[in-house]
Design an enzyme around this catalytic site. Structure first.
Site, PDB file in Angstrom:
ATOM      1  N   ASP A  22       8.066  -9.764  10.564  1.00  0.00           N
ATOM      2  CA  ASP A  22       7.595 -10.728   9.438  1.00  0.00           C
ATOM      3  C   ASP A  22       7.011 -12.055   9.885  1.00  0.00           C
ATOM      4  O   ASP A  22       6.045 -12.410   9.198  1.00  0.00           O
ATOM      5  CB  ASP A  22       8.910 -11.028   8.796  1.00  0.00           C
ATOM      6  N   HIS A  37      -6.050   0.465   2.834  1.00  0.00           N
ATOM      7  CA  HIS A  37      -4.739   0.879   3.589  1.00  0.00           C
ATOM      8  C   HIS A  37      -4.901   2.431   3.814  1.00  0.00           C
ATOM      9  O   HIS A  37      -4.047   3.066   4.296  1.00  0.00           O
ATOM     10  CB  HIS A  37      -3.645   0.322   3.094  1.00  0.00           C
ATOM     11  N   GLU A  64      -5.519  -2.774  -0.885  1.00  0.00           N
ATOM     12  CA  GLU A  64      -4.305  -2.027  -0.919  1.00  0.00           C
ATOM     13  C   GLU A  64      -4.760  -0.529  -0.783  1.00  0.00           C
ATOM     14  O   GLU A  64      -4.300   0.338  -0.160  1.00  0.00           O
ATOM     15  CB  GLU A  64      -3.369  -2.179  -2.004  1.00  0.00           C
ATOM     16  N   GLU A  84       0.689  -1.409  -0.056  1.00  0.00           N
ATOM     17  CA  GLU A  84       0.145  -0.069  -0.018  1.00  0.00           C
ATOM     18  C   GLU A  84       0.776   1.139   0.112  1.00  0.00           C
ATOM     19  O   GLU A  84       0.519   2.188   0.750  1.00  0.00           O
ATOM     20  CB  GLU A  84      -0.987  -0.036   1.143  1.00  0.00           C
ATOM     21  N   GLU A  94      -3.875  -4.413   9.467  1.00  0.00           N
ATOM     22  CA  GLU A  94      -4.241  -5.410   8.415  1.00  0.00           C
ATOM     23  C   GLU A  94      -5.875  -5.967   8.640  1.00  0.00           C
ATOM     24  O   GLU A  94      -6.536  -6.116   7.872  1.00  0.00           O
ATOM     25  CB  GLU A  94      -3.320  -6.534   8.290  1.00  0.00           C
TER      26      GLU A  94
HETATM   27  N1  BES Z   1       1.077  -4.462   3.733  1.00  0.00           N
HETATM   28  C1  BES Z   1       0.782  -5.526   3.255  1.00  0.00           C
HETATM   29  C2  BES Z   1       2.094  -6.449   2.856  1.00  0.00           C
HETATM   30  C3  BES Z   1       3.091  -6.557   3.923  1.00  0.00           C
HETATM   31  C4  BES Z   1       2.615  -6.837   5.287  1.00  0.00           C
HETATM   32  C5  BES Z   1       4.478  -6.637   3.470  1.00  0.00           C
HETATM   33  C6  BES Z   1       3.717  -7.241   6.215  1.00  0.00           C
HETATM   34  C7  BES Z   1       5.362  -6.478   4.386  1.00  0.00           C
HETATM   35  C8  BES Z   1       5.005  -6.935   5.637  1.00  0.00           C
HETATM   36  C9  BES Z   1      -0.285  -5.801   2.032  1.00  0.00           C
HETATM   37  O1  BES Z   1      -1.319  -4.861   2.386  1.00  0.00           O
HETATM   38  C10 BES Z   1      -0.994  -7.029   2.382  1.00  0.00           C
HETATM   39  O2  BES Z   1      -1.631  -7.288   3.128  1.00  0.00           O
HETATM   40  N2  BES Z   1      -0.777  -7.726   0.779  1.00  0.00           N
HETATM   41  C11 BES Z   1      -1.622  -9.050   0.954  1.00  0.00           C
HETATM   42  C12 BES Z   1      -2.697  -9.009  -0.035  1.00  0.00           C
HETATM   43  C13 BES Z   1      -3.998  -8.780   0.794  1.00  0.00           C
HETATM   44  C14 BES Z   1      -5.041  -8.979  -0.348  1.00  0.00           C
HETATM   45  C15 BES Z   1      -4.226  -9.779   1.939  1.00  0.00           C
HETATM   46  C16 BES Z   1      -0.414 -10.047   0.114  1.00  0.00           C
HETATM   47  O3  BES Z   1       0.495  -9.431  -0.327  1.00  0.00           O
HETATM   48  O4  BES Z   1      -0.662 -11.117   0.020  1.00  0.00           O
HETATM   49 ZN    ZN Z   2      -2.487  -5.328   3.887  1.00  0.00          ZN
END
Ligand code: BES
Ligand code: ZN
Length: 622
Positions: free
Chosen positions: A393, A319, A316, A291, A338
């Protein structure tokens, strides 16, 4: 917290608040500076960066960025040093605003998770600190792609990924979401490459691309991409960026973006970031989406050709309210980003595509969570997770996402949609451009929803939701008639109906995903029958393909092998790689194949995916 209000708390609510308040020295809602972030060395309550100016020269040959960053300081403690986070950076020089050298130090040893602190000793009159540095070729936030890893195949590509604590590998800064900065950037890249950033303004100064972000953002939202890029407008404030060979497909797939932005505005208040653009990256991007403000980064695996995977854009985009406007102050509060976003995502999908589609997507999410909870350690099943001594992470499981969203759906069920929407709007408004903790949310929830509707408040056990394990029994799962229809066909199939006689006409992607999830441990002959009826092995839909490949691997259905290898060699999205390698590891045969494929594919994966898979496959890096 007014003592008078406390009488109305139910018991669990009171103990929860006491628990939180005991952990914070001073924590009025707006002050996040006193909340310790265990994933940063910064001491922002003493000296804080409020704005940074970045100058970067990108060296695609050496995979190095040469940088100059100027931090504007807010000094609360006269003699305190300015402490920043770095990881893998070479610090070359540090000066004050007059160009005069200031003394600095770094420890010899680097922490494997946090990197190294950089301590800058300030003089009485130091207002700004200027740091000259270079990034390491293996900086985790930066993925430098060879031309053959792009769709065009001719030019190299670079993108950054800051969340959670990787920005410190390409910019020395206070890398905690509790600190927000405005910023500007001047980026010098080789001729022929286009640079984009997560900025509110962009310009060009000769060969240098210029950017600025006028709203204060946390460090993890500073992002850059550079490659053979072009853009197409989608509406007055929305556009899509992609490689030229992908741009048409991307623009038609994402044509509904403006509808989503307007829908979210109707539900939760004005979009405050000006433009909303989407950048479609090469397939090695390790996430589905990221995002980055004004410019969502997205995997090309959402381009299914039928707009069936655009809920990722809804996510996204959401967010822009939950995460970018109101930001988790530490990574243990990640569910505030999230969980809220998954809830908003479903509301956007319902608004734009109808309740049927939204209900299916919520159902699939809950089904995945239920499966994951079977093997997830109890400590990681809590929304307010303890990440002491761990990489943030590790907290990126279905729990903050799906359990977090289920909590908001439960609040909606108890208090009604109109009240929850008003509550969420005021949550976003009152904490706009702030970083917030779980304690802040609990206090706000108590004051603005529970206390005002005390008669309903005992229908929800907030402590259980936030600090308990498992999924509370009152988690609502919406009914889906469409899924009931799929389930009926699964029953027929199990009873011996041949695949071609199943009633699958006009099934949406989500219905196929339900179908695949319901196949269980079908043997390879059954899979072969299904494949000849529905050609799953050649599906151009990444979600369907991935679910199918997992079933095929488990059943030793080798007709998929070439497709599987091609997928693993090109796609770097961790959400797909994990279950595929996991399935391979289940058999001795598969294990050997997994290691052979991984040895070839690993250099193409982003550091984030490498880290996960190295651990899973026991891969030793020398
Ligand atoms: N912000 C997250 C991605 C993220 C979280 C990157 C923690 C690094 C550390 C992003 O918004 C996200 O949640 N992406 C998901 C997709 C979503 C539709 C659930 C993904 O990448 O799978
Ligand atoms: Zn997310």
């Amino acid at each position: 917290m007014a003592a008078g209000g406390e009488r109305r708390y139910n018991t669990s609510m009171r103990s929860l608040l006491l628990l939180f308040l005991a952990g914070c020295t001073v924590a009025p809602a707006s002050m996040t500076s006193t909340t310790a972030d265990i994933h940063s060395y910064a001491e922002p309550q003493r000296v804080r960066s409020t704005h940074l100016d970045l100058e970067l020269t990108l060296d695609f040959e050496r995979h190095v960025a040469h940088g100059l960053v100027t931090h504007h300081l807010q000094r609360s403690e006269a003699t305190a040093p300015f402490v920043l986070d770095t990881a893998g950076l070479t610090i070359e020089a540090v000066q004050d605003q007059t160009g005069f050298p200031v003394s600095w130090e770094q420890p010899m040893q680097s922490d494997p998770v946090l990197g190294k602190r950089l301590i800058v000793h300030l003089n009485a009159n130091t207002e700004r600190v200027r740091i000259r540095y270079a990034t390491a070729p293996d900086a985790e936030a930066m993925q430098w792609l060879a031309p053959e890893q792009t769709n065009g195949g001719k030019l190299p590509f670079l993108f950054t990924q800051g969340q959670a604590i990787l920005t410190r590998t390409w910019i020395p800064l206070q890398d905690t979401p509790a600190v927000r900065v405005t910023w500007s950037a001047r980026i010098k890249a080789p001729n022929g490459l286009v640079t984009v950033m997560s900025a509110s303004e962009r310009g060009q100064d000769g060969e240098v691309a210029t950017f600025s972000m006028k709203q204060p953002v946390p460090s993890y939202l500073i992002a850059l991409a550079c490659g053979d890029l072009t853009s197409r407008p989608l509406s007055g404030r929305c556009a899509v960026w992609a490689e030229p060979s992908m741009i048409e497909l991307a623009a038609s797939e994402l044509a509904e973006t403006e509808l989503m932005v307007s829908a979210c505005e109707r539900l939760f208040g004005a979009y405050r970031w000006g433009r909303y653009d989407v950048l479609v990256l090469p397939p090695s991007f390790p996430f589905g989406g990221m995002e980055n403000p004004c410019l969502t980064f997205a995997t090309p695996t959402i381009l299914a050709g039928d707009r069936s995977l655009v809920s990722l854009i809804a996510h996204e985009l959401a967010h822009s309210w939950s995460g970018n406007l109101v930001t988790n102050a530490t990574w243990r509060d990640f569910w505030l980003n999230e969980g809220f976003t998954v809830y908003l995502e479903a509301r956007i999908m319902e608004e734009v595509f109808g309740q049927g589609r939204a209900a299916m997507e919520v159902n699939l999410g809950m089904q995945e969570l239920a499966a994951e909870l079977q093997t997830l350690p109890l400590a990681d099943q809590k929304l307010h997770i303890d990440l002491t001594g761990r990489n943030p992470d590790d907290g990126m499981t279905g729990v903050p996402y799906q359990k977090g969203a289920a909590f908001l759906r439960r609040l909606e069920q108890v208090f009604g949609r109109a009240r929850l929407d008003a509550f969420l709007q005021s949550w976003f408004d009152r904490h706009a451009f702030q970083s917030v903790t779980t304690a802040t949310f609990v206090a706000f929830l108590q004051a603005e929803l529970l206390a005002k509707h005390a008669a309903k408040a005992n229908q929800i056990d907030v402590t259980q939701w936030i600090t308990g394990t498992g999924l509370p029994g009152d988690a609502p799962v919406p009914d889906s008639e469409l899924f009931a229809a799929v389930d009926a066909q699964l029953v027929a199939w199990r009873g011996g109906t041949p695949p071609l006689q199943l009633l699958t006409k006009d099934w949406a992607t989500q219905m196929w995903l339900r179908f695949l999830a319901g196949l269980g441990t079908a043997d390879k002959d059954k899979l072969a029958e299904l494949d000849s009826a529905f050609v799953f092995t050649r599906s151009g839909n990444s979600e369907i393909l991935c679910a199918w490949l997992v079933l095929a691997i488990r059943a030793d259905y080798h007709a998929v092998d070439r497709r599987l290898e091609l997928f693993l060699m090109t796609v770097g999205r961790r959400k797909f790689l994990k279950p595929l390698y996991e399935a391979l590891l289940l058999s001795a045969d598969g294990q050997a194949r997994a290691l052979a494929i991984y040895a070839k594919a690993r250099p193409r994966y982003h550091a984030v995916s490498q880290r996960t898979l190295d651990a899973m496959l026991g891969y030793k890096t020398k």
